[in-house]
Design a protein around this motif. Sequence first.
Motif, short mmCIF file in Angstrom:
data_model
loop_
_atom_site.label_atom_id
_atom_site.label_comp_id
_atom_site.label_asym_id
_atom_site.label_seq_id
_atom_site.Cartn_x
_atom_site.Cartn_y
_atom_site.Cartn_z
N GLY A 45 48.21 23.93 24.05
CA GLY A 45 47.98 23.84 22.62
C GLY A 45 49.16 23.28 21.85
N TYR A 46 49.01 23.35 20.55
CA TYR A 46 49.98 22.86 19.57
C TYR A 46 50.99 23.97 19.27
N ILE A 47 52.24 23.58 19.03
CA ILE A 47 53.28 24.53 18.69
C ILE A 47 54.17 23.93 17.60
N SER A 48 54.53 24.74 16.62
CA SER A 48 55.49 24.35 15.59
C SER A 48 56.40 25.54 15.32
N THR A 49 57.48 25.30 14.60
CA THR A 49 58.46 26.35 14.32
C THR A 49 58.36 26.78 12.86
N PHE A 50 58.24 28.10 12.64
CA PHE A 50 58.22 28.67 11.29
C PHE A 50 59.65 29.09 10.97
N TYR A 51 60.37 28.19 10.28
CA TYR A 51 61.81 28.37 10.11
C TYR A 51 62.15 29.55 9.20
N ASP A 52 61.25 29.92 8.29
CA ASP A 52 61.54 31.05 7.40
C ASP A 52 61.75 32.35 8.17
N ASN A 53 61.17 32.46 9.35
CA ASN A 53 61.31 33.66 10.17
C ASN A 53 62.17 33.42 11.41
N SER A 54 62.86 32.28 11.48
CA SER A 54 63.63 31.92 12.67
C SER A 54 65.12 32.08 12.43
N THR A 55 65.84 32.34 13.51
CA THR A 55 67.29 32.21 13.50
C THR A 55 67.65 30.98 14.33
N LYS A 56 68.93 30.62 14.32
CA LYS A 56 69.35 29.45 15.08
C LYS A 56 69.09 29.63 16.57
N SER A 57 69.22 30.84 17.06
CA SER A 57 69.07 31.09 18.49
C SER A 57 67.68 31.60 18.87
#
Length: 541
Positions: free
Chosen positions: A292-304
């Motif tokens: 499937g498709y994957i994207s990053t939700f940066y509001d809930n992400s840290t750098k690591s």
Amino acid sequence: MRLRQIQFLVLFAAAIIAGSCSKDVKLGDPPYPGSVEPAYKFGPDRPVPARTNAGALVTYQIAGLKSREGTFKFFISNVEAEITAVTDNSVTVKVPLTAISGNASILIDGNYVFGPNLTILGDVEVDPGFSVSGTRSNGSILGISMVSNTNFYLYGRFSNYAGIGTTQVPLRGIVKIDADGDIVGAVGNHTLSGAIQGNVNFLQQLSTGEYIVGGGFSAFDTVPNVNGLARLSSTGILQTRVVDVVNPDPINDPGADKDTVSALNAGVSGGDVLRAFETDDQGLIVIGNFEGYISTFYDNSTKSSPYFDNILAPGAFKVFNDGTYDSTFNYDYATKRGRSGPNGKILDAIQLPEGDVIMVGNFTTYNGTAANRIVRLGVADGKVNAAFSSLGGANGIINTVKYNENTGKIMLAGTFSRYNDVAVNGVVMINPDGSIDNSFQFKAIEGGIVNFAAQINHHGFIIVSGSFTHYGGQVRPGLAILNPNGELASGFNNFGLFRGSISNVLEVNSASGLPSLFLTGLFDRYDNLEVGNFLKLNFKN
């Protein structure tokens, strides 16, 4: 007592030595028979001339055949040659029009005697400026994309090119070259840095001048979480942007609230991107063997620790220019996921001028609809083209599908023997609607299979590769150049053994006014020369 034992042993040893020297003692037969000199033997030199055209006369050094004239046959690479003269020390033959570069042999008294190699020149040859080398790449080169008239990108499953890469700076996945196949730019700059973590299956220039790259990689240059899909600038640099992320320790690490990420916030989970095609709205249709498709939700992400958003979408999905998922394409609103996709592997795909996509492989259904190893999806909604699928498809695996924009024809190659319930031999030419173009008739092959077929513009030739040894009853090992009707192109098939498989071809203009042809793939022989998965041929006619 001890002295007597010693005396006995000395006498016993002397008796053995004496016996071994006796002429009356019969030794056993040697374990291997002595070599027998053949009655006829080719001389050590190559024929005169050693390089010539089909139809020419060639003289070979071989003694003792004058008295046997009329009782032996002469062959060049298993093709019988007409004998025109026999002397005490030589045989002169006429090179057959269908002969290929290779060794000579004679058949006499039921035995073959093998001789030196003859190079047969033809209307296609290796570009003289291109260095033929077995160390071009240490893995398959899946394709070549034009940057300009003089520069190109090679891409594939390799970590070194021309032996230049090192453990510290490998040349992995993409390399920029000139028309002679030499590296352009300093090793260590972005696309040559070797920081691509995985293989590159696809690289294509977009209408904006940028490039889209697809494959099985997880990082690109110094940027992590680039999951099989990336966009490069017109100069080949990964496009990035700076985003706000969660900083778990703002006091001790105040700079951790920003991260540099891929500008295209889209990728795949559970597999590889095989192809990506641009749409009129500058979106991308992504094709491959993934979950499937994957994207990053940066509001809930840290750098690591990135926070991923996943949508099940096996086989195909569409994204907007920024990577956002486009739910108007191949999506089921009832289940809130992409449609079910193929029940087997996708092996290749093309895009037609109107935007529709054709995929091939070893599947028999797509989105729950019968689709025998080939399917056409509409660009507007990603739905299966029922009229295309109803024609029948193939009864075996389709390895490659290639489209020629000038002729509007599609070439399929694989292990199938029937297409649309018509007998074929693993290669068929079809129209965009799925119907067979009967003007092309692929002949019987022997000794192996076909793994690639594509039509080029020059004379409408069709390039076919595989493990076969014969085509239409003629010796033609591994690679054939066919006329648009399927006949071997006269004068273009005299080169010797090709061993391996082609993944792609690129036809380019040359200074001579006749085109050159780049071949990429996984192959190690052309015209009996050692080559390394990449080749440039010139047409002379």
